[in-house]
Design a protein around this motif. Sequence first.
Motif, PDB file in Angstrom:
ATOM      1  N   VAL A  63      17.143 -31.291  66.063  1.00 32.61           N
ATOM      2  CA  VAL A  63      17.685 -31.313  67.631  1.00 32.61           C
ATOM      3  C   VAL A  63      19.219 -30.982  67.421  1.00 32.61           C
ATOM      4  N   ASN A  64      20.056 -31.529  66.702  1.00 35.50           N
ATOM      5  CA  ASN A  64      21.545 -31.439  66.558  1.00 35.50           C
ATOM      6  C   ASN A  64      21.553 -29.980  65.880  1.00 35.50           C
ATOM      7  N   ASP A  65      20.856 -29.449  65.138  1.00 35.35           N
ATOM      8  CA  ASP A  65      21.080 -28.171  64.524  1.00 35.35           C
ATOM      9  C   ASP A  65      20.744 -27.226  65.450  1.00 35.35           C
ATOM     10  N   LEU A  66      19.853 -27.552  66.314  1.00 33.41           N
ATOM     11  CA  LEU A  66      19.597 -26.403  67.418  1.00 33.41           C
ATOM     12  C   LEU A  66      20.591 -26.376  68.269  1.00 33.41           C
ATOM     13  N   GLN A  67      21.392 -27.533  68.716  1.00 40.24           N
ATOM     14  CA  GLN A  67      22.432 -27.501  69.503  1.00 40.24           C
ATOM     15  C   GLN A  67      23.763 -26.840  68.955  1.00 40.24           C
ATOM     16  N   LEU A  68      23.941 -27.058  67.966  1.00 42.75           N
ATOM     17  CA  LEU A  68      25.169 -26.106  67.051  1.00 42.75           C
ATOM     18  C   LEU A  68      24.749 -24.747  67.023  1.00 42.75           C
ATOM     19  N   GLN A  69      23.483 -24.174  66.722  1.00 40.75           N
ATOM     20  CA  GLN A  69      23.216 -22.853  66.660  1.00 40.75           C
ATOM     21  C   GLN A  69      23.345 -22.363  68.148  1.00 40.75           C
ATOM     22  N   ILE A  70      22.941 -22.857  69.196  1.00 36.82           N
ATOM     23  CA  ILE A  70      23.052 -22.482  70.292  1.00 36.82           C
ATOM     24  C   ILE A  70      24.303 -22.175  70.849  1.00 36.82           C
ATOM     25  N   ASP A  71      25.113 -23.314  70.689  1.00 34.12           N
ATOM     26  CA  ASP A  71      26.765 -23.380  71.106  1.00 34.12           C
ATOM     27  C   ASP A  71      27.391 -22.106  70.289  1.00 34.12           C
ATOM     28  N   ASP A  72      27.071 -21.966  69.129  1.00 31.45           N
ATOM     29  CA  ASP A  72      27.428 -20.759  68.267  1.00 31.45           C
ATOM     30  C   ASP A  72      27.138 -19.302  68.895  1.00 31.45           C
ATOM     31  N   GLU A  73      25.924 -19.238  69.558  1.00 33.29           N
ATOM     32  CA  GLU A  73      25.620 -18.210  70.139  1.00 33.29           C
ATOM     33  C   GLU A  73      26.609 -18.097  71.465  1.00 33.29           C
ATOM     34  N   CYS A  74      26.626 -18.939  72.213  1.00 32.27           N
ATOM     35  CA  CYS A  74      27.092 -18.923  73.111  1.00 32.27           C
ATOM     36  C   CYS A  74      28.802 -18.443  73.156  1.00 32.27           C
ATOM     37  N   THR A  75      29.317 -19.087  72.254  1.00 29.88           N
ATOM     38  CA  THR A  75      31.062 -18.810  71.598  1.00 29.88           C
ATOM     39  C   THR A  75      30.827 -17.255  71.515  1.00 29.88           C
ATOM     40  N   ARG A  76      29.977 -16.644  70.656  1.00 28.02           N
ATOM     41  CA  ARG A  76      30.016 -15.190  70.422  1.00 28.02           C
ATOM     42  C   ARG A  76      29.603 -14.383  71.752  1.00 28.02           C
ATOM     43  N   VAL A  77      28.982 -14.835  72.596  1.00 29.67           N
ATOM     44  CA  VAL A  77      28.800 -13.944  73.736  1.00 29.67           C
ATOM     45  C   VAL A  77      30.125 -14.180  74.450  1.00 29.67           C
ATOM     46  N   LEU A  78      30.465 -15.286  74.716  1.00 25.43           N
ATOM     47  CA  LEU A  78      32.136 -15.244  75.422  1.00 25.43           C
ATOM     48  C   LEU A  78      32.905 -14.450  74.767  1.00 25.43           C
ATOM     49  N   ALA A  79      33.158 -14.674  73.445  1.00 23.76           N
ATOM     50  CA  ALA A  79      33.986 -13.620  72.832  1.00 23.76           C
ATOM     51  C   ALA A  79      33.818 -12.104  72.990  1.00 23.76           C
ATOM     52  N   ARG A  80      32.718 -11.853  72.558  1.00 24.86           N
ATOM     53  CA  ARG A  80      32.405 -10.333  72.591  1.00 24.86           C
ATOM     54  C   ARG A  80      32.271  -9.620  73.755  1.00 24.86           C
ATOM     55  N   ARG A  81      31.676 -10.397  74.616  1.00 26.12           N
ATOM     56  CA  ARG A  81      31.097  -9.725  75.999  1.00 26.12           C
ATOM     57  C   ARG A  81      32.030 -10.230  77.198  1.00 26.12           C
ATOM     58  N   GLN A  82      32.786 -11.260  77.314  1.00 24.35           N
ATOM     59  CA  GLN A  82      33.691 -11.745  78.290  1.00 24.35           C
ATOM     60  C   GLN A  82      32.983 -11.549  79.669  1.00 24.35           C
ATOM     61  N   PRO A  83      31.777 -12.398  79.746  1.00 26.18           N
ATOM     62  CA  PRO A  83      30.799 -12.105  81.025  1.00 26.18           C
ATOM     63  C   PRO A  83      31.539 -12.688  82.199  1.00 26.18           C
ATOM     64  N   ALA A  84      31.219 -12.082  83.329  1.00 30.14           N
ATOM     65  CA  ALA A  84      31.590 -12.358  84.556  1.00 30.14           C
ATOM     66  C   ALA A  84      30.607 -12.902  85.514  1.00 30.14           C
ATOM     67  N   ALA A  85      31.013 -13.350  86.621  1.00 32.82           N
ATOM     68  CA  ALA A  85      30.020 -13.634  87.886  1.00 32.82           C
ATOM     69  C   ALA A  85      28.903 -14.610  87.311  1.00 32.82           C
ATOM     70  N   SER A  86      27.540 -14.062  87.416  1.00 31.15           N
ATOM     71  CA  SER A  86      26.201 -14.849  87.247  1.00 31.15           C
ATOM     72  C   SER A  86      26.047 -14.885  85.625  1.00 31.15           C
ATOM     73  N   ASP A  87      26.563 -13.968  84.956  1.00 30.42           N
ATOM     74  CA  ASP A  87      26.287 -13.787  83.585  1.00 30.42           C
ATOM     75  C   ASP A  87      27.079 -14.969  83.037  1.00 30.42           C
ATOM     76  N   LEU A  88      28.145 -15.437  83.504  1.00 32.32           N
ATOM     77  CA  LEU A  88      29.175 -16.300  82.812  1.00 32.32           C
ATOM     78  C   LEU A  88      28.607 -17.689  83.162  1.00 32.32           C
ATOM     79  N   ARG A  89      28.107 -17.960  84.364  1.00 35.49           N
ATOM     80  CA  ARG A  89      27.289 -19.039  84.849  1.00 35.49           C
ATOM     81  C   ARG A  89      26.179 -19.594  83.836  1.00 35.49           C
ATOM     82  N   LEU A  90      25.498 -18.473  83.567  1.00 34.30           N
ATOM     83  CA  LEU A  90      24.216 -18.557  82.893  1.00 34.30           C
ATOM     84  C   LEU A  90      24.890 -19.165  81.519  1.00 34.30           C
ATOM     85  N   VAL A  91      25.881 -18.759  80.714  1.00 33.63           N
ATOM     86  CA  VAL A  91      26.354 -19.099  79.346  1.00 33.63           C
ATOM     87  C   VAL A  91      26.827 -20.478  79.596  1.00 33.63           C
ATOM     88  N   LEU A  92      27.649 -20.772  80.839  1.00 29.66           N
ATOM     89  CA  LEU A  92      28.233 -22.110  80.991  1.00 29.66           C
ATOM     90  C   LEU A  92      26.985 -23.126  81.134  1.00 29.66           C
TER      91      LEU A  92
END
Length: 241
Positions: A63-92
């Motif tokens: 379970v802990n490993d899955l959390q780290l994996q998903i957090d890393d994916e979210c960080t990469r999406v935020l850094a590369r895509r800089q999502p706005a509005a509803s997409d940002l809310r989904l990542v958060l």
Amino acid sequence: MDITSDSHSQHISRQFNQELEELKTHLMAMGGLVEKQVQDAVFALLEGDSRLAEKVRDNDRQVNDLQLQIDDECTRVLARRQPAASDLRLVLAVIRATSDLERIGDEASKIARNALLLSENSGNIRGLVEVRHISEHVRKMLRDALTAFARFDTDLAMQVVREDEFVDDEYGSAMRSLMTFMMEDSRSISSVLSIMWVLRALERVGDHANNLAEYVVYLVKGLDIRHSDPDAIDPQVLKKS
């Protein structure tokens, strides 16, 4: 700006859309794992299955490993895509949800540890009926919260939020009953304390399921309902398109 299944699928970048869908898919996989952890931990307790309890305890790392994996994916999406509005809310919302799911996994491990302690008790254990009842209630809350997240269903999410109050009432009633029994029979103190810790863990699972449901409302409507009375929220605001 509301988010719906239609709007969510209409991104200019197909790759970006795929990344967001993968976030959701991985979150659902993590949710399924922790739901199984809770189910197995409770079953191990009720059936005195020490081997299953040990398996639940050992699976916490997954379970802990899955959390780290998903957090890393979210960080990469935020850094590369800089999502706005509803997409940002989904990542958060995904970031917040993984934190609650990880904590539910921790509560399942606590239940498993107490199941191991109680498996050494050869006498009758008081409070198993309460454990069974409350566990069924909070597991349904968790299942419904995950379904609401997958479907962007605010109606189902609000049902989960309202259910949390009933779980709190059931928990309080069970704890008072066990306290009375423990005072009447000092020989039961050890086993009853273990059951009380289990009930506390289950109540916390309900709290985290409630949090997941609140994130759904935030995701879909951009409305933060934390610390709000569910009955005071205007239904029209939730239904407004």
